[in-house]
Design an enzyme around this catalytic site. Structure first.
Site, PDB file in Angstrom:
ATOM      1  N   ASP A  60     -65.495   7.546  32.499  1.00  0.00           N
ATOM      2  CA  ASP A  60     -66.152   8.040  33.778  1.00  0.00           C
ATOM      3  C   ASP A  60     -67.693   7.964  33.499  1.00  0.00           C
ATOM      4  OD1 ASP A  60     -66.913   9.654  36.204  1.00  0.00           O
ATOM      5  OD2 ASP A  60     -65.073  10.582  35.973  1.00  0.00           O
ATOM      6  N   ILE A  61     -68.548   8.575  34.278  1.00  0.00           N
ATOM      7  CA  ILE A  61     -69.821   8.402  33.815  1.00  0.00           C
ATOM      8  C   ILE A  61     -70.092   9.447  32.644  1.00  0.00           C
ATOM      9  CG2 ILE A  61     -70.692   8.055  36.453  1.00  0.00           C
ATOM     10  CD1 ILE A  61     -71.684  11.010  36.699  1.00  0.00           C
ATOM     11  N   LEU A  73     -56.067  10.565  26.130  1.00  0.00           N
ATOM     12  CA  LEU A  73     -56.599  10.822  27.674  1.00  0.00           C
ATOM     13  C   LEU A  73     -57.100   9.740  28.324  1.00  0.00           C
ATOM     14  CD1 LEU A  73     -57.556  14.711  27.527  1.00  0.00           C
ATOM     15  CD2 LEU A  73     -55.132  13.685  27.798  1.00  0.00           C
ATOM     16  N   LYS A  74     -57.558   8.689  27.230  1.00  0.00           N
ATOM     17  CA  LYS A  74     -58.333   7.380  27.925  1.00  0.00           C
ATOM     18  C   LYS A  74     -59.435   7.850  28.848  1.00  0.00           C
ATOM     19  CE  LYS A  74     -54.769   4.231  26.759  1.00  0.00           C
ATOM     20  NZ  LYS A  74     -53.371   4.972  26.569  1.00  0.00           N
ATOM     21  N   ASP A 102     -44.007  11.131  23.989  1.00  0.00           N
ATOM     22  CA  ASP A 102     -43.897  10.972  25.433  1.00  0.00           C
ATOM     23  C   ASP A 102     -43.084  11.674  26.290  1.00  0.00           C
ATOM     24  OD1 ASP A 102     -46.310   9.310  25.392  1.00  0.00           O
ATOM     25  OD2 ASP A 102     -44.975   7.614  24.845  1.00  0.00           O
ATOM     26  N   THR A 136     -53.054  -3.652  26.172  1.00  0.00           N
ATOM     27  CA  THR A 136     -52.239  -4.762  25.870  1.00  0.00           C
ATOM     28  C   THR A 136     -51.348  -5.285  27.082  1.00  0.00           C
ATOM     29  OG1 THR A 136     -50.706  -3.285  24.961  1.00  0.00           O
ATOM     30  CG2 THR A 136     -52.029  -4.554  23.508  1.00  0.00           C
ATOM     31  N   ARG A 164     -40.598   5.228  21.331  1.00  0.00           N
ATOM     32  CA  ARG A 164     -38.847   5.137  21.622  1.00  0.00           C
ATOM     33  C   ARG A 164     -38.259   4.833  20.576  1.00  0.00           C
ATOM     34  NH1 ARG A 164     -40.687   2.263  27.105  1.00  0.00           N
ATOM     35  NH2 ARG A 164     -42.220   1.593  25.591  1.00  0.00           N
TER      36      ARG A 164
HETATM   37  O1  C5P Z   1     -42.372   4.143  23.148  1.00  0.00           O
HETATM   38  P1  C5P Z   1     -43.552   3.106  22.286  1.00  0.00           P
HETATM   39  O2  C5P Z   1     -43.275   2.715  20.907  1.00  0.00           O
HETATM   40  O3  C5P Z   1     -43.477   1.864  23.365  1.00  0.00           O
HETATM   41  O4  C5P Z   1     -44.750   4.125  22.780  1.00  0.00           O
HETATM   42  C1  C5P Z   1     -45.996   3.382  22.430  1.00  0.00           C
HETATM   43  C2  C5P Z   1     -47.068   4.306  22.798  1.00  0.00           C
HETATM   44  O5  C5P Z   1     -48.221   3.756  22.930  1.00  0.00           O
HETATM   45  C3  C5P Z   1     -47.095   4.734  24.247  1.00  0.00           C
HETATM   46  O6  C5P Z   1     -47.437   6.223  24.223  1.00  0.00           O
HETATM   47  C4  C5P Z   1     -47.893   3.842  25.159  1.00  0.00           C
HETATM   48  O7  C5P Z   1     -48.433   4.525  26.020  1.00  0.00           O
HETATM   49  C5  C5P Z   1     -49.093   3.637  24.119  1.00  0.00           C
HETATM   50  N1  C5P Z   1     -49.626   2.368  24.286  1.00  0.00           N
HETATM   51  C6  C5P Z   1     -49.106   1.093  24.291  1.00  0.00           C
HETATM   52  N2  C5P Z   1     -49.848   0.014  24.391  1.00  0.00           N
HETATM   53  C7  C5P Z   1     -51.091  -0.060  24.608  1.00  0.00           C
HETATM   54  C8  C5P Z   1     -51.703   1.158  24.590  1.00  0.00           C
HETATM   55  C9  C5P Z   1     -50.888   2.484  24.304  1.00  0.00           C
HETATM   56  O8  C5P Z   1     -47.982   1.093  24.186  1.00  0.00           O
HETATM   57  N3  C5P Z   1     -51.812  -0.829  24.718  1.00  0.00           N
END
Ligand code: C5P
Length: 236
Positions: free
Chosen positions: A66-67, A62-63, A11, A116, A207
């Site tokens: 769309d149509i 990229l989640k 990220d 989530t 992270r």
């Molecule tokens: O830094 P961290 O371990 O929290 O990163 C988790 C990654 O998973 C991030 O890129 C975040 O956007 C993604 N993510 C998430 N929860 C979701 C879907 C995706 O934390 N429900």
């Protein structure tokens, strides 16, 4: 390349930083996740630039939602990059998911079930009739029925989804934290080991590894990141 279940969330919007993170952790990471932050800044050229020096399995997050016709076009635009995984929102419907599958047959189209970050109340506000777990199972079945070969779900949902979908479907869970690490903005977390025991094939983590990066201490940062990544794998 490592066949590790660890997907590192890269990220960052900076190509040089992404290159460092990938270079430092390659021995222990199975797949690298690049998302909107990186892609909207650097585009497909940014990915090609990274791959010039480092070949790595790519999870492109990229989640799409769309149509069907538009998602088909978007997927087609990615055919040169051919990511190993590409996320689409399962709630975009069966036709939309299968449009992406059809355009990128080599890619594991990956259905995102329920974010989530949404509570039961949030879901009800946007009109979901079922509670989060039942909605996630339903969406996982819809996506895999349309040809998705992987599902992103919360560690809390992984067990239920594992028993509902075909055993060949890869379940990928973010929201994991190694024992004893800071939670940050993640709330309902599990350890990587617990998520894997519950039936996940891969877990996404960012992270707890990438926050060890300090651009003023490059050599030290590289080895700290490699060590943390190795410790996470050893904890499985
Ligand atoms: O830094 P961290 O371990 O929290 O990163 C988790 C990654 O998973 C991030 O890129 C975040 O956007 C993604 N993510 C998430 N929860 C979701 C879907 C995706 O934390 N429900």
């Amino acid at each position: 390349m490592s066949n590790s279940p660890l997907i590192l969330a890269v990220d960052t919007s900076q190509i040089d930083v992404a290159r460092e993170w990938i270079g430092a952790t390659r021995e222990y990471v199975g797949v690298y996740k690049l998302g909107l932050e990186f892609f909207l800044k650097n585009g497909p050229q940014g990915i090609e630039e990274l791959r010039k020096e480092l070949d790595f399995p790519l999870f492109l997050d990229l989640k799409l939602h769309d149509i069907a016709n538009t998602v088909a076009g978007a997927a087609r635009s990615l055919s040169r990059i051919a990511p190993d995984f590409l996320t689409v929102h399962a709630s975009g419907g069966q036709e939309m998911v299968s449009a992406a599958v059809k355009e990128l047959p080599e890619t594991s189209i990956t259905g995102v079930t329920i974010l989530t970050s949404l509570s039961a109340e949030n879901l009800s506000d946007i009109g979901f009739a079922l509670p989060p777990l039942a909605s996630a199972v339903k969406l996982a079945l819809l996506a895999t029925g349309a040809g998705a070969r992987a599902i992103v779900c919360s560690p809390q949902e992984v067990g239920e989804i594992r028993s509902a979908v075909d055993p060949g479907v890869n379940l990928i869970t973010p929201g994991v934290r190694p024992e004893g690490s800071e939670l940050g903005d993640q709330v309902r977390v599990m350890t990587p080991k617990a998520a894997m025991t519950a039936g996940a094939n891969y877990f996404v983590i960012g992270r707890p590894i990438t926050s060890l990066w300090d651009p003023s201490e490059i050599i030290k940062s590289r080895s700290a990141m490699a060590q943390r990544t190795r410790e996470i794998l050893e904890s499985l």
